[in-house]
Motif scaffolding. Sequence first.
Motif, short mmCIF file in Angstrom:
data_model
loop_
_atom_site.label_atom_id
_atom_site.label_comp_id
_atom_site.label_asym_id
_atom_site.label_seq_id
_atom_site.Cartn_x
_atom_site.Cartn_y
_atom_site.Cartn_z
N LEU A 43 9.79 35.95 39.06
CA LEU A 43 10.54 35.02 38.49
C LEU A 43 10.52 35.30 36.81
CD1 LEU A 43 12.90 32.95 38.91
CD2 LEU A 43 11.16 31.28 38.97
N MET A 44 9.19 35.16 36.36
CA MET A 44 8.97 35.46 34.90
C MET A 44 9.21 36.81 34.41
SD MET A 44 8.23 32.13 34.03
CE MET A 44 8.03 32.71 32.72
N GLU B 118 16.03 39.55 31.23
CA GLU B 118 17.28 39.15 31.33
C GLU B 118 17.23 37.82 30.22
OE1 GLU B 118 21.01 38.00 33.72
OE2 GLU B 118 19.07 38.61 34.71
N PHE C 92 10.05 27.56 30.87
CA PHE C 92 10.73 27.79 32.18
C PHE C 92 9.29 27.72 33.26
CE2 PHE C 92 12.55 30.96 35.20
CZ PHE C 92 13.51 30.40 35.54
N MET D 212 17.12 31.10 38.37
CA MET D 212 17.74 32.21 37.43
C MET D 212 19.04 31.29 36.88
SD MET D 212 15.93 34.69 36.66
CE MET D 212 17.30 35.76 35.95
N TRP E 24 18.10 29.33 34.18
CA TRP E 24 17.78 29.96 33.11
C TRP E 24 19.02 30.68 32.21
CZ3 TRP E 24 13.93 30.59 29.54
CH2 TRP E 24 13.91 31.94 29.05
N GLN F 136 14.52 32.06 43.72
CA GLN F 136 14.51 32.97 42.59
C GLN F 136 16.14 32.89 41.98
OE1 GLN F 136 12.51 36.71 42.37
NE2 GLN F 136 13.97 37.51 41.02
N ALA G 44 11.73 38.50 35.71
CA ALA G 44 13.18 38.42 35.70
C ALA G 44 13.85 38.05 34.59
CB ALA G 44 13.59 37.98 37.15
N ILE G 45 13.31 36.67 34.18
CA ILE G 45 13.86 36.50 32.70
C ILE G 45 13.38 37.04 31.53
CG2 ILE G 45 14.02 33.92 33.81
CD1 ILE G 45 11.69 33.25 31.93
N ALA G 46 12.25 37.43 31.79
CA ALA G 46 11.67 38.46 30.47
C ALA G 46 12.71 39.65 30.39
CB ALA G 46 10.36 38.87 30.75
N GLN H 91 10.06 30.67 27.22
CA GLN H 91 9.73 31.30 28.81
C GLN H 91 8.57 30.24 29.38
OE1 GLN H 91 9.19 35.42 28.87
NE2 GLN H 91 10.97 35.89 27.79
#
Lengths: 188, 256
Positions: B77-78, B84, A22, A56, A59, A52, B80-82, A19
């Motif tokens: 954004l961070m 998913e 990212f 995503m 990611w 966003q 959201a990735i956490a 993360q």
Amino acid sequence: MTVQADDIDLMKRIHRHDQQAFRLLYQQYGKAAYSLAYRVLQNTTQAEEVTQDAFMKVWQQQTRWDPDKGQLRNWLLTITHFTAIDRLRRERRQPNLHPESIEDMEEMLSSRSDSLWQDDTVLRMLIQQLPAEQVALIDLAFFRGMSHSEIAAETRLPLGTVKTRLRSGLQRLRELWVETTKLPTLQS
Amino acid sequence: MSSTQQPQPVLNCDDLLELIPAYAFGLASPKEQQQVESGLTTCPEATAQLADYRRMQDDLRESVPQIEPPPALEDRLMAAIAAEPPARRRMPQVHRAWWAAAAAVVALVFSNVYWISRSSSAPPKAPDTNSHPILVQGDSSFVLTSSREIRWVRLPSAQKNTDATAVLMWNVESEIGLLYVRGFPPLSAGKTFQLWLTMGDAKLSAGTFQVDETGSGALLFNVTAPIDEYTWARITEEPEQGSSEPGEAVVVVGEL
């Protein structure tokens, strides 16, 4: 390490679900992506959402960067661009562009030039060398993602005229771009 | 078959160049797209102009005014990735039968490969109790664990008018993978197919293989890094002993 090597390392870490990597990716390229999304959508809320969505996709590895095919920055901006165009198409609207004619559009693009192009870029200089009507058509095709027929409807020009003028404009812009980017003094 | 799927006549170079701007900007009709894609190999100037347009588009995207995004966007954004974790391509249900067929072909193609189901009485290596069929070739083994941990990707044909296709399968974080191909053209005498995996700027050989009279073949391969870390795969036709670098004759190519 070169930028490309740094980017390869960064993307490897992201593929391992890192993360922090990212976050670094966003910090490096988020501003460029948001700026492009805003240029397409002309709306801050939607530009945020599209930025966003684009990150995503990276990611979630919906698409993968191939270093052989180009720079990470260009790849990310292409994803952002297509995501923004998809958003525009989905909502079937064109932001702040409801001119009555091609002449209105030319005037609008000319008066808003500062908000449409970054200062001191080669493309801004080259665009200014094209006839205003060709600039308007290129803008609709590239930044609004419109088809020939959509542009014809928007500008009230005959479809054949749109195709001819757009082709001529793009060919001329490419010629100017190739000539300019071959000059070392302007490359920097 | 619709008219857009009919082969289009190959345009001469001048006519092709007229279509390149519209093609590059996504404005070409399906018929025009097909004409451009068919004609690019015979018109180097068109290929060069298309590359110019692609680079010019990159510059156009960079030429917009730069605006600072709202600071909260990074946090969102961070978050959201956490919430998913990255999704990886998983083997869908519909492909399991196909996978089984591919594995069976492996057993047929390689005399030193053994296909052993869990019901087999004498596996060469004790499989995990949760594992599924195991393939063994020499010192390498490929064990199908649960379908959640299997990754696969299809490599489409790199050439027009061929049915060549390939599927790569591997387990998460494994260096061992299985390649199955079908619809491949017959090999010329003294030639072999070679699998390449791309990591960064390097294209690494993952082995060579032959195909049978139906164009089907398979390869159990073992590379030095987890296959997840490779980005592209391609298969080329090479001299029988294999090559140190991939040649021009690409049969299939795809992103991993």
